[in-house]
Design an enzyme around this catalytic site. Structure first.
Site, PDB file in Angstrom:
ATOM      1  N   ASN A 210      46.079  38.268  26.500  1.00 17.67           N
ATOM      2  CA  ASN A 210      45.958  36.822  26.639  1.00 17.67           C
ATOM      3  C   ASN A 210      45.691  36.215  25.284  1.00 17.67           C
ATOM      4  OD1 ASN A 210      46.218  36.676  29.376  1.00 17.67           O
ATOM      5  ND2 ASN A 210      44.042  36.565  29.794  1.00 17.67           N
ATOM      6  N   ASP A 279      45.176  39.468  33.712  1.00 16.40           N
ATOM      7  CA  ASP A 279      45.176  39.539  35.174  1.00 16.40           C
ATOM      8  C   ASP A 279      46.019  40.691  35.709  1.00 16.40           C
ATOM      9  OD1 ASP A 279      43.483  37.387  35.864  1.00 16.40           O
ATOM     10  OD2 ASP A 279      45.048  35.971  35.257  1.00 16.40           O
ATOM     11  N   LYS A 289      56.229  56.465  23.661  1.00 10.03           N
ATOM     12  CA  LYS A 289      56.838  55.149  23.460  1.00 10.03           C
ATOM     13  C   LYS A 289      58.110  55.009  24.307  1.00 10.03           C
ATOM     14  CE  LYS A 289      58.836  52.352  19.823  1.00 10.03           C
ATOM     15  NZ  LYS A 289      59.336  52.325  18.459  1.00 10.03           N
ATOM     16  N   PHE A 324      34.213  30.745  33.118  1.00  8.99           N
ATOM     17  CA  PHE A 324      35.087  29.862  32.355  1.00  8.99           C
ATOM     18  C   PHE A 324      36.376  29.659  33.132  1.00  8.99           C
ATOM     19  CE2 PHE A 324      33.821  28.957  27.900  1.00  8.99           C
ATOM     20  CZ  PHE A 324      32.526  29.439  27.979  1.00  8.99           C
ATOM     21  N   LYS A 338      37.142  27.693  41.185  1.00  7.00           N
ATOM     22  CA  LYS A 338      36.697  28.998  40.667  1.00  7.00           C
ATOM     23  C   LYS A 338      35.197  29.163  40.840  1.00  7.00           C
ATOM     24  CE  LYS A 338      40.634  29.613  37.785  1.00  7.00           C
ATOM     25  NZ  LYS A 338      41.313  29.566  36.521  1.00  7.00           N
ATOM     26  N   LYS A 342      34.158  32.238  43.185  1.00  5.47           N
ATOM     27  CA  LYS A 342      33.550  33.353  42.450  1.00  5.47           C
ATOM     28  C   LYS A 342      32.022  33.259  42.422  1.00  5.47           C
ATOM     29  CE  LYS A 342      37.731  33.831  39.654  1.00  5.47           C
ATOM     30  NZ  LYS A 342      38.321  34.500  38.511  1.00  5.47           N
TER      31      LYS A 342
END
Ligand code: CTP
Length: 405
Positions: A210, A279, A289, A324, A338, A342
């Site tokens: 992220n 997520d 690889k 957050f 949220k 949560k």
């Protein structure tokens, strides 16, 4: 308050003028001391005009007095009359002299005579900053109780890229406020903070992540530490110095972050989840690889553990939980959703995708939604200021509305 501003001889000396202006704007009186090296970079007149006061330029010419006796004890007057001594930029030479107690000029004699709080904002070339001698001096000064505002990273005047650039004047001004008003109102708390992104490997050379610099989480850690808390910081990979005194656990993936948080959770009285947790992750990561292939490449991803939701479900009555929400739209509605799903006491909503706030920025504008239905808008401010505000509101919320998970 009265601030003695010592300016050392470095390219960043010109930024001290901006700092003097900021401090004046905040209602302080500023008395400037320029070392002789600083005078090679900037004129006393600049500071005299900004602060409306005479500028001290030497041990025996201070205050422009002809009276030899009063000029000889001028540094004692400066030390006694001012509430705080700020040195910006603090050069390697000044740090060395302060650490060793040498006093060859006005600024160093003032430092030795100064009974109040001292804030030092170093600036120098990266190699000089990272040299063991400078680092040892900084540790000595820190242990002595001086406040150090660490230099930022970036392109330096010498052409090098790295740490050494004078911290942002706004950040230095905030450190001055912190030193002037030391608050120990988090002394009874153990604050568990998550920060930065997580990285979810796709193969040994690729990962999903992220956008997150970690600056908000690290500012929270510094603020909590400054207010007397024990701070447990669980951080994903970021490029930031560890705030001094903070107990650090480094992690990479969401799973590792979850495990670290669950292990530390029992010790925490406040949990602040500033991390930008990925997520999705790939369950079976190939050992080698993945070679490039013409055509399409499919990834089947699974959800990572929702750490905040798990903490919300497990926390005890004495543990305050702050989450957050980084959103591109419907900020307040999403933050509130949220908070409820949560089981948080407060959610810090952050509108991302707009210029100048969020992600890599030093500033942020947020909205705080609280368990008792409040919605508090905090205008754009340095992340350290936002961090203090979050703790101010958390303490207020806890007193006004005791936690009920
Ligand atoms: N969070 C977490 N674990 C996850 C994802 C998010 O603990 N796997 C936490 C973040 O640290 C943050 C809060 O949850 O405090 C909200 O994160 P955000 O990414 O905004 O929300 P999501 O829960 O991922 O919700 P959505 O995808 O619906 O926006």
């Amino acid at each position: 308050m009265k601030i003695a501003l010592g300016v050392g001889g470095g390219i960043a000396a010109y930024k001290a003028a901006e700092l003097a202006r900021l401090l004046m704007e905040r209602g302080h009186q500023v008395e400037t001391i320029l070392t002789s090296a600083a005078q090679q970079f900037i004129q006393p007149l600049t500071f005299a005009a900004l602060t409306g006061r005479k500028v001290i330029t030497g041990l025996f010419t201070s205050g422009g007095s002809d009276d030899v006796l009063s000029s000889a004890i001028e540094h004692i007057r400066v030390a006694q009359e001012n509430d705080l001594l700020l040195v910006a930029p603090a050069t390697a030479d000044l740090l060395g002299k302060f650490a060793a107690g040498l006093a060859p000029d006005f600024l160093t004699t003032t430092y030795l005579a100064f009974p109040g709080p001292v804030v030092l904002a170093p600036a120098m070339n990266t190699n000089m900053w990272e040299h063991a001698a400078t680092q040892a001096n900084v540790s000595t000064l820190r242990e002595r109780g001086n406040w150090i505002v660490p230099p930022g990273s970036g392109l330096l005047a010498c052409g090098m890229v790295g740490p050494g650039r004078l911290a942002d004047p706004a950040e230095i001004a905030l450190a001055v406020e912190g030193a002037l008003h030391p608050s120990r109102d988090l002394a009874a708390e153990t604050v568990l903070i998550t920060a930065g992104p997580t990285q979810e490997p796709l193969d040994p050379v690729r990962y999903l992540t992220n956008r997150s610099s970690g600056k908000m989480g690290y500012a929270l850690a510094e603020a909590a530490q400054a207010r007397g808390a024990r701070v447990l910081l669980v951080s994903g990979p970021v490029n930031l110095p560890v705030p001094p005194g903070v107990e650090m656990t480094r992690v990479r993936t969401a799973r590792q972050m979850r495990d670290a948080v669950m292990e530390l959770l029992g010790q925490a009285t406040m949990i602040v989840k500033a991390a930008a947790v990925a997520d999705f992750h790939l369950e079976a990561v190939p050992e080698h690889k993945v070679k490039k292939n013409p055509g399409r490449f499919h990834l089947e991803l699974s959800a990572t553990p929702d750490i905040l939701a798990e903490v919300g479900a497990r926390r005890g009555a004495h543990q305050m939980l702050i989450g957050f929400a980084a959103e591109t739209q419907d900020l307040v509605r999403e933050a509130r959703r949220k908070m409820e799903t949560k089981n948080c006491d407060m959610v810090v909503g952050n509108l991302v995708g707009s210029e100048g706030t969020g992600f890599d920025s030093d500033e942020n504008a947020v909205v705080l939604v609280t368990r008792n239905g409040e919605e508090i808008s905090v205008p754009a401010a340095p992340k350290r200021g936002i961090a203090h505000r979050i703790f101010d509101e958390a303490l207020r919320l806890r007193t006004a509305f005791p936690t009920a998970p």
